[in-house]
Design an enzyme around this catalytic site. Structure first.
Site, mmCIF file in Angstrom:
data_model
loop_
_atom_site.group_PDB
_atom_site.id
_atom_site.type_symbol
_atom_site.label_atom_id
_atom_site.label_comp_id
_atom_site.label_asym_id
_atom_site.label_seq_id
_atom_site.Cartn_x
_atom_site.Cartn_y
_atom_site.Cartn_z
ATOM 1 C CG MET A 208 -1.777 1.046 1.093
ATOM 2 S SD MET A 208 -2.846 1.163 2.912
ATOM 3 C CE MET A 208 -1.851 0.588 4.348
ATOM 4 C CG HIS A 209 3.165 2.202 -3.391
ATOM 5 N ND1 HIS A 209 2.340 1.495 -4.203
ATOM 6 C CD2 HIS A 209 2.910 3.068 -4.079
ATOM 7 C CE1 HIS A 209 2.307 1.511 -5.175
ATOM 8 N NE2 HIS A 209 2.545 2.193 -5.166
ATOM 9 N NE ARG A 210 -1.860 2.797 -7.876
ATOM 10 C CZ ARG A 210 -1.239 3.778 -8.552
ATOM 11 N NH1 ARG A 210 -1.412 4.555 -9.069
ATOM 12 N NH2 ARG A 210 -0.894 2.765 -9.226
ATOM 13 C CG ASP A 286 -1.549 1.539 -3.319
ATOM 14 O OD1 ASP A 286 -0.383 0.275 -3.131
ATOM 15 O OD2 ASP A 286 -1.982 1.718 -2.577
#
Length: 440
Positions: A208-210, A286
């Site tokens: 999860m990085h967006r 994501d």
């Protein structure tokens, strides 16, 4: 023939490795240009070595920075290299700033551009990646496209089908190639060895990085709420430093880290992460590239987004868009875990990206263009006398190729009343509606 390859980020290096192999194995002259935008020279060289591909001939060392600064520095460095090397074609991959810089510079120097992974569209112009991929497609000469759906995107935008090549995606070639390398090396990250991943069941790998997720407290709280309830799974979360900082600022990091079934570890190297993906029962992500890798490695994926430029993974049945909705995440994760028939169907989803021969198809097409003199970009000597665009319902037993030869035409779109088709030469278009251009 000389082929220049522009690379900027790890995903580009990973996906271009099979094409680089193919170029080298055929004895074609290769010029490898690395923009150096993500890491220092030592780390970069190690990554090339790990993937068993040649080190770059040039490293521009642009470092990090704003989009404008980074792209401008890349353009300056790439231009100097291309003016000296004079390649016949420049290959760029995907949708990074390196893709934009390489494509713009090459096209203005009248050097052919080949866009690997062309035609992807999220239709979200707030994404810098969407801007990069669209701008690159405008100036490209050859389009190496992962799926028919992506090819239809380009046809709808007016590109000639003669320059479109549905090759599959090199992610398939890369996964098979690199997983073999990774398994020979074993796990190198101590945190994975300590967790004894090899003997762990029900692994859920989370990335999860967006910004639309991690910078939105409401969204990330919903996602963590779902993770709390998925306590029958071993959740492995290689956390990005920026994501960790954001969770700490929201007061959510300790809450997540204290869960017994959640194992937060530092970011993994590519080869370790590929092994973790292959061992997983479920991917929650994501990331765009991980959606491709998951379906290639037969691992069900739930994507924490409301749109994707990889819609074919959803259509094929290996990926489900769940956004940040806690209930939707839980419903689908539990179904994959507890409904073996449903899980097996997702694992066996047909891979829309091909069977692992994308690199071969790509270099075959480039060689053919080179042999036929089609990579030469020159001002036209003959100006088209007239041009007419038409639409017709075809009422004869005829293929695309036969229709074009009979009418001196180029077919763009084919529609059977329910579905759009890519106009392959052999496609029979009887009872289909077509749009086409007539040249005189």
């Amino acid at each position: 023939m000389k082929i220049a390859v522009v690379l900027g980020t790890r995903p580009e290096i990973i996906k271009m490795a099979p094409i680089i192999d193919e170029i080298v194995n055929r004895g074609i002259d290769l010029c490898l240009i690395h923009t150096g935008q993500h890491y220092d020279k030592e780390m970069s060289d190690n990554f090339f070595r790990d993937l068993e591909i040649p080190s770059p001939d040039y490293n521009i060392h642009v470092g990090s920075g704003s989009h404008g600064k980074q792209t401008g520095l890349m353009m300056k460095g790439i231009e100097e290299v291309l003016m000296d090397e004079k390649p016949d074609i420049v290959l760029v991959q995907g949708d990074t700033n390196a893709v934009l810089a390489g494509a713009l510079v090459a096209s203005k120097l009248h050097i052919a551009v080949g866009h690997v992974e062309a035609g992807l569209r999220s239709f979200d112009m707030t994404m810098p990646e969407e801007i990069n991929r669209r701008a690159c497609d405008i100036v490209s000469t050859m389009y190496f496209i992962p799926t028919e759906e992506s090819a239809i995107n380009l046809l709808a935008e007016g590109f000639s089908r003669k320059n479109l090549f549905i090759t599959g995606n090199t992610v398939v070639d890369a996964c098979f190639r690199h997983l073999e390398i990774a398994r020979k090396r074993g796990f190198e990250e101590k945190s994975l060895a300590d967790l004894d991943i090899g003997n762990m069941d029900n692994i859920l790998t989370l990335t999860m990085h967006r910004a639309e997720n991690v910078d939105d407290k409401s969204r990330v709280t919903n996602i963590i709420g779902a993770l709390k309830e998925l306590n029958q799974m071993n959740i492995i979360f290689p956390i990005h430093p920026r994501t960790k900082n954001t969770l700490q600022n929201f007061g959510l990091f300790d809450e997540l880290n204290n869960l017994n079934h959640v194992h937060i570890i530092k970011p993994l190297g590519y080869l370790d992460f590929l092994q973790l993906t292959a061992k997983s029962s479920l991917i929650l992500t994501d990331s765009g590239g991980l959606q491709e890798e998951a379906i290639t490695l037969d691992v069900p994926a739930l994507t924490l987004r409301y749109n994707t430029e990889r819609p074919e993974t959803v259509t094929a049945g290996g990926n489900i868009l769940v956004g940040s909705d806690k209930d939707v995440i839980l419903e689908n994760a539990n179904k994959i875990l507890n409904d073996e028939e449903f899980a097996e169907k997702m694992r066996n989803a047909p891979n829309p990206y091909g069977q692992g021969n994308s690199a071969e198809k790509t270099v075959d097409a480039i060689q053919k263009y080179y042999d036929e003199g089609l990579l030469n970009i020159e001002a036209p000597e003959d100006i088209m006398a007239s041009f007419e665009r038409k639409m017709a319902l075809i009422k004869e037993d005829i293929t695309v190729k036969e229709f074009e030869e009979k009418n001196n035409a180029l077919i763009h779109m084919v529609f059977d009343g329910q579905k759009m088709f890519f106009p392959n030469d052999e496609l029979n278009i009887n009872e289909m509606c077509v749009t086409y251009d007539i040249y005189e």
